[in-house]
Write a protein that holds these residues in place. Structure first.
Motif, PDB file in Angstrom:
ATOM      1  N   VAL A  70      -3.080   3.218  -7.609  1.00 45.41           N
ATOM      2  CA  VAL A  70      -2.047   2.260  -8.003  1.00 45.41           C
ATOM      3  C   VAL A  70      -2.245   1.930  -9.486  1.00 45.41           C
ATOM      4  O   VAL A  70      -3.361   1.741  -9.951  1.00 45.41           O
ATOM      5  N   GLY A  71      -1.139   1.888 -10.215  1.00 45.61           N
ATOM      6  CA  GLY A  71      -1.216   1.588 -11.637  1.00 45.61           C
ATOM      7  C   GLY A  71       0.087   1.020 -12.147  1.00 45.61           C
ATOM      8  O   GLY A  71       1.096   0.999 -11.451  1.00 45.61           O
ATOM      9  N   ALA A  79       2.633  -4.021 -10.223  1.00 44.74           N
ATOM     10  CA  ALA A  79       2.906  -3.118  -9.110  1.00 44.74           C
ATOM     11  C   ALA A  79       2.857  -3.961  -7.838  1.00 44.74           C
ATOM     12  O   ALA A  79       1.834  -4.569  -7.542  1.00 44.74           O
ATOM     13  N   ARG A  80       3.959  -3.993  -7.113  1.00 42.37           N
ATOM     14  CA  ARG A  80       4.003  -4.784  -5.883  1.00 42.37           C
ATOM     15  C   ARG A  80       4.199  -3.869  -4.692  1.00 42.37           C
ATOM     16  O   ARG A  80       4.997  -2.937  -4.743  1.00 42.37           O
ATOM     17  N   LEU A  81       3.471  -4.152  -3.620  1.00 41.76           N
ATOM     18  CA  LEU A  81       3.516  -3.355  -2.398  1.00 41.76           C
ATOM     19  C   LEU A  81       3.819  -4.262  -1.219  1.00 41.76           C
ATOM     20  O   LEU A  81       3.395  -5.420  -1.191  1.00 41.76           O
ATOM     21  N   LYS A  82       4.541  -3.718  -0.220  1.00 44.43           N
ATOM     22  CA  LYS A  82       4.756  -4.471   1.012  1.00 44.43           C
ATOM     23  C   LYS A  82       4.683  -3.531   2.200  1.00 44.43           C
ATOM     24  O   LYS A  82       4.908  -2.316   2.068  1.00 44.43           O
ATOM     25  N   LYS A 108      -4.840   1.234 -14.733  1.00 44.60           N
ATOM     26  CA  LYS A 108      -5.064   1.864 -13.435  1.00 44.60           C
ATOM     27  C   LYS A 108      -5.726   0.829 -12.544  1.00 44.60           C
ATOM     28  O   LYS A 108      -6.890   0.478 -12.741  1.00 44.60           O
ATOM     29  N   ILE A 109      -4.986   0.307 -11.617  1.00 45.42           N
ATOM     30  CA  ILE A 109      -5.464  -0.771 -10.759  1.00 45.42           C
ATOM     31  C   ILE A 109      -6.460  -0.238  -9.735  1.00 45.42           C
ATOM     32  O   ILE A 109      -7.444  -0.865  -9.411  1.00 45.42           O
ATOM     33  N   GLY A 110      -6.199   0.953  -9.211  1.00 49.48           N
ATOM     34  CA  GLY A 110      -7.097   1.553  -8.230  1.00 49.48           C
ATOM     35  C   GLY A 110      -6.554   1.431  -6.833  1.00 49.48           C
ATOM     36  O   GLY A 110      -5.427   1.802  -6.554  1.00 49.48           O
ATOM     37  N   SER A 111      -7.337   0.862  -5.936  1.00 51.49           N
ATOM     38  CA  SER A 111      -6.974   0.777  -4.524  1.00 51.49           C
ATOM     39  C   SER A 111      -6.533  -0.636  -4.159  1.00 51.49           C
ATOM     40  O   SER A 111      -7.167  -1.613  -4.562  1.00 51.49           O
TER      41      SER A 111
END
Length: 159
Positions: A70-71, A79-82, A108-111
């Motif tokens: 995720v980046g 970066a938003r996830l649902k 680079k956010i990672g995991s």
């Protein structure tokens, strides 16, 4: 009440009932290294998707989603996830504020992961999936960068 002494063995040739739930009935897993890149504030499917059909309406589904690679592109992008079950959002914005680091370049956010115990009350096929969006300035947000592998695991637990 029956007391069973330590070391004793019980043999049941019939049907055992009344012992409660909690048994794992099925485990499904999906892994993807497909990169998803978005530049809008509209949630987009990432391809991290898995179907399960519960055996009983009283059963639960334990969901593990691990989103890797995720980046984000700019200092104000998030970066938003649902996580969804079919069209129902069950974990909203589990990457909340991911990438909000006040730097001027890519990050680079990672995991980013989430775990959720769902009670769908269904015996129909259910689709669990992760969606991604770019928040705030509509610059690039991504999942699966550089071939990072993301997984979703579903466990049906007896009710």
């Amino acid at each position: 009440t029956i007391t069973i002494p330590s070391g004793a063995t019980i043999v049941n040739s019939g049907t055992a009932t009344g012992f409660g739930g909690g048994l794992v009935l099925q485990v499904l897993n999906f892994l993807t290294d497909t990169e998803t890149v978005v530049t809008t504030d509209t949630y987009t499917d990432t391809g991290l998707t898995l179907d399960i059909t519960p055996a009983s309406t009283s059963n639960k589904v334990l969901v593990f989603a691990d989103c890797c690679g995720v980046g984000k592109q700019t200092n104000t992008t998030k970066a938003r996830l649902k996580l969804l079950r079919d069209t129902t959002v069950i974990v909203d914005d589990f990457a909340k504020e991911a990438g909000s680091d006040n730097t001027t370049g890519p990050n680079k956010i990672g995991s980013v992961s989430t775990t959720y115990l769902d009670s769908p009350s269904s015996t129909s096929a259910l689709t669990y999936k992760v969606q991604l969006m770019s928040a705030d300035d509509n610059a690039l947000a991504q999942m699966g960068a550089s071939g990072a592998k993301s997984t979703i695991t579903l466990m049906e637990i007896s009710g």
